[in-house]
Design an enzyme around this catalytic site. Structure first.
Site, PDB file in Angstrom:
ATOM      1  N   PRO A  88       4.568  40.486  43.882  1.00  0.00           N
ATOM      2  CA  PRO A  88       5.198  41.624  44.190  1.00  0.00           C
ATOM      3  C   PRO A  88       4.316  42.927  43.950  1.00  0.00           C
ATOM      4  CG  PRO A  88       6.522  40.926  42.468  1.00  0.00           C
ATOM      5  CD  PRO A  88       5.447  39.804  42.670  1.00  0.00           C
ATOM      6  N   GLU A 115       8.608  34.391  36.304  1.00  0.00           N
ATOM      7  CA  GLU A 115       8.362  36.061  36.374  1.00  0.00           C
ATOM      8  C   GLU A 115       7.015  36.329  36.411  1.00  0.00           C
ATOM      9  OE1 GLU A 115      11.808  35.815  35.710  1.00  0.00           O
ATOM     10  OE2 GLU A 115      11.154  37.823  35.876  1.00  0.00           O
ATOM     11  N   ARG A 152      -1.728  32.137  63.628  1.00  0.00           N
ATOM     12  CA  ARG A 152      -1.663  32.312  65.023  1.00  0.00           C
ATOM     13  C   ARG A 152      -2.757  33.113  65.753  1.00  0.00           C
ATOM     14  NH1 ARG A 152       0.796  36.912  66.612  1.00  0.00           N
ATOM     15  NH2 ARG A 152       1.948  36.121  68.341  1.00  0.00           N
ATOM     16  N   ASP A 167       0.864  41.744  70.891  1.00  0.00           N
ATOM     17  CA  ASP A 167       1.947  41.488  69.793  1.00  0.00           C
ATOM     18  C   ASP A 167       2.355  42.910  69.542  1.00  0.00           C
ATOM     19  OD1 ASP A 167       1.988  38.897  70.218  1.00  0.00           O
ATOM     20  OD2 ASP A 167       0.766  38.742  68.147  1.00  0.00           O
TER      21      ASP A 167
HETATM   22  C1  4H4 Z   1       5.042  36.542  40.788  1.00  0.00           C
HETATM   23  C2  4H4 Z   1       7.140  37.523  40.077  1.00  0.00           C
HETATM   24  C3  4H4 Z   1       4.423  37.560  40.033  1.00  0.00           C
HETATM   25  C4  4H4 Z   1       6.603  38.598  39.385  1.00  0.00           C
HETATM   26  C5  4H4 Z   1       6.367  36.537  40.658  1.00  0.00           C
HETATM   27  C6  4H4 Z   1       5.251  38.546  39.455  1.00  0.00           C
HETATM   28  C7  4H4 Z   1       6.068  37.590  45.724  1.00  0.00           C
HETATM   29  C8  4H4 Z   1       6.198  38.643  46.486  1.00  0.00           C
HETATM   30  C9  4H4 Z   1       7.296  37.333  44.628  1.00  0.00           C
HETATM   31  C10 4H4 Z   1       8.046  34.838  42.088  1.00  0.00           C
HETATM   32  C11 4H4 Z   1       6.981  35.583  41.332  1.00  0.00           C
HETATM   33  C12 4H4 Z   1       7.635  36.034  42.515  1.00  0.00           C
HETATM   34  N1  4H4 Z   1       5.117  36.740  45.967  1.00  0.00           N
HETATM   35  N2  4H4 Z   1       5.224  38.570  47.485  1.00  0.00           N
HETATM   36  N3  4H4 Z   1       7.168  39.570  46.807  1.00  0.00           N
HETATM   37  N4  4H4 Z   1       4.705  39.938  37.166  1.00  0.00           N
HETATM   38  N5  4H4 Z   1       7.063  36.408  43.750  1.00  0.00           N
HETATM   39  O1  4H4 Z   1       8.268  37.980  44.481  1.00  0.00           O
HETATM   40  O2  4H4 Z   1       2.876  39.572  38.743  1.00  0.00           O
HETATM   41  O3  4H4 Z   1       4.691  41.098  39.324  1.00  0.00           O
HETATM   42  O4  4H4 Z   1       4.605  37.510  47.077  1.00  0.00           O
HETATM   43  S1  4H4 Z   1       4.402  40.173  38.659  1.00  0.00           S
END
Ligand code: 4H4
Length: 270
Positions: A88, A115, A152, A167
């Site tokens: 994220p 996390e 795609r 698209d």
């Molecule tokens: C990965 C949470 C990295 C926090 C995760 C971090 C996404 C998203 C996601 C499971 C894991 C979560 N992955 N796009 N949105 N600490 N992955 O939510 O690096 O922020 O891709 S962190």
């Protein structure tokens, strides 16, 4: 052929890649997808892949060793390998990124969980990508969506009857309304221009409806749109139909057709 590798703790989640267009692309030799469970590279007795954060805090983090070992065990990197970390904290995935990645020779997706990742894992990645501004339980669904959007766009995957050029987002605009048979469904008619066979008028109608739809639904996309001279008359019609479009008028004013300068008929005294 596009080679895609996914590092994941849940390879069984990837059944969608064995269906439909993704399956066809693999059967056609356009794509190869390899799933690597990095738990197989955990060396501890209990195959641990995560651990508690130093400094305290809730949740567990993915340990570096299993992921480093899994990446190092991949066949020699092709010159066009791109390693992408799902998180994220990454750049939010958009169509232009799908287009860019579809031209790579090899993509490696690292799916996070819990996390997140030990920070040192980030040095393995060429890019960090996020599906959107929300937190998932894992990066697998994010990777699957991105793989779908990328594959795609690989030439030959959609077949000769479909194309990605029109698209939504490929043109920078939302797509125009689309209709198929019947021409009259419960009294709802297909726009007559689409039945006219007049290709120039159909093209113009579609451009106008794409512009309308984008202004009304996704005005945030308008700043990136390059209007053409042909758009001028359509935009002038739209602003009459939708006064809320007026604030953007300055963006196309310069496209106003210049009055043709009358040729001078003075006889050159020279
Ligand atoms: C990965 C949470 C990295 C926090 C995760 C971090 C996404 C998203 C996601 C499971 C894991 C979560 N992955 N796009 N949105 N600490 N992955 O939510 O690096 O922020 O891709 S962190």
């Amino acid at each position: 052929m596009m080679h895609i590798t996914v590092l994941t703790l849940f390879p069984e989640m990837f059944s969608p890649i064995r269906e439909s267009i993704l399956k066809r692309a693999q059967d056609a030799g356009l794509l190869e997808i390899r799933l690597v469970n990095f738990r197989d590279y955990a060396t501890s007795k209990h195959k641990n892949v995560d651990d508690v954060p130093y400094g305290g805090g809730a949740g567990m983090l993915l340990k570096p060793e299993p992921i480093f070992s899994a990446i190092r065990d991949l066949p020699q990197p092709s010159e066009k390998r791109k390693v992408i970390l799902m998180s994220p904290q990454g750049q939010v995935f958009r169509q232009e990124k799908a287009k860019e990645w579809s031209e790579q020779g090899e993509l490696v997706f690292i799916c996070g969980h819990y996390e997140g990742f030990d920070e040192r894992i980030r040095e393995l990645a060429d890019e960090e990508a996020s599906l959107g501004d929300y937190v998932l339980t894992g990066g697998e669904l994010a990777a699957m969506v991105m793989i779908d959007a990328v594959v795609r766009l690989i030439p030959g995957v959609l077949g000769e009857f479909a194309s990605a050029e029109e698209d939504s987002h490929s043109t920078g605009l939302l797509e125009y309304p689309q209709y198929t048979r019947p021409a009259d469904f419960e009294g709802q008619q297909v726009p007559t221009v689409l039945l006219s066979g007049h290709h120039a008028k159909i093209k113009q109608w579609r451009r106008k409806e794409s512009l309308r739809r984008t202004f009304l639904r996704r005005p945030d996309l308008i700043d990136a749109v390059s209007f053409t001279a042909d758009d001028y008359s359509l935009l002038q019609e739209l602003v009459l139909e939708h006064p809320e479009i007026e604030p953007w008028q300055a963006k196309w004013e310069h496209l106003r057709p210049q009055l043709k300068r009358r040729r001078s008929h003075r006889i050159d005294p020279g």
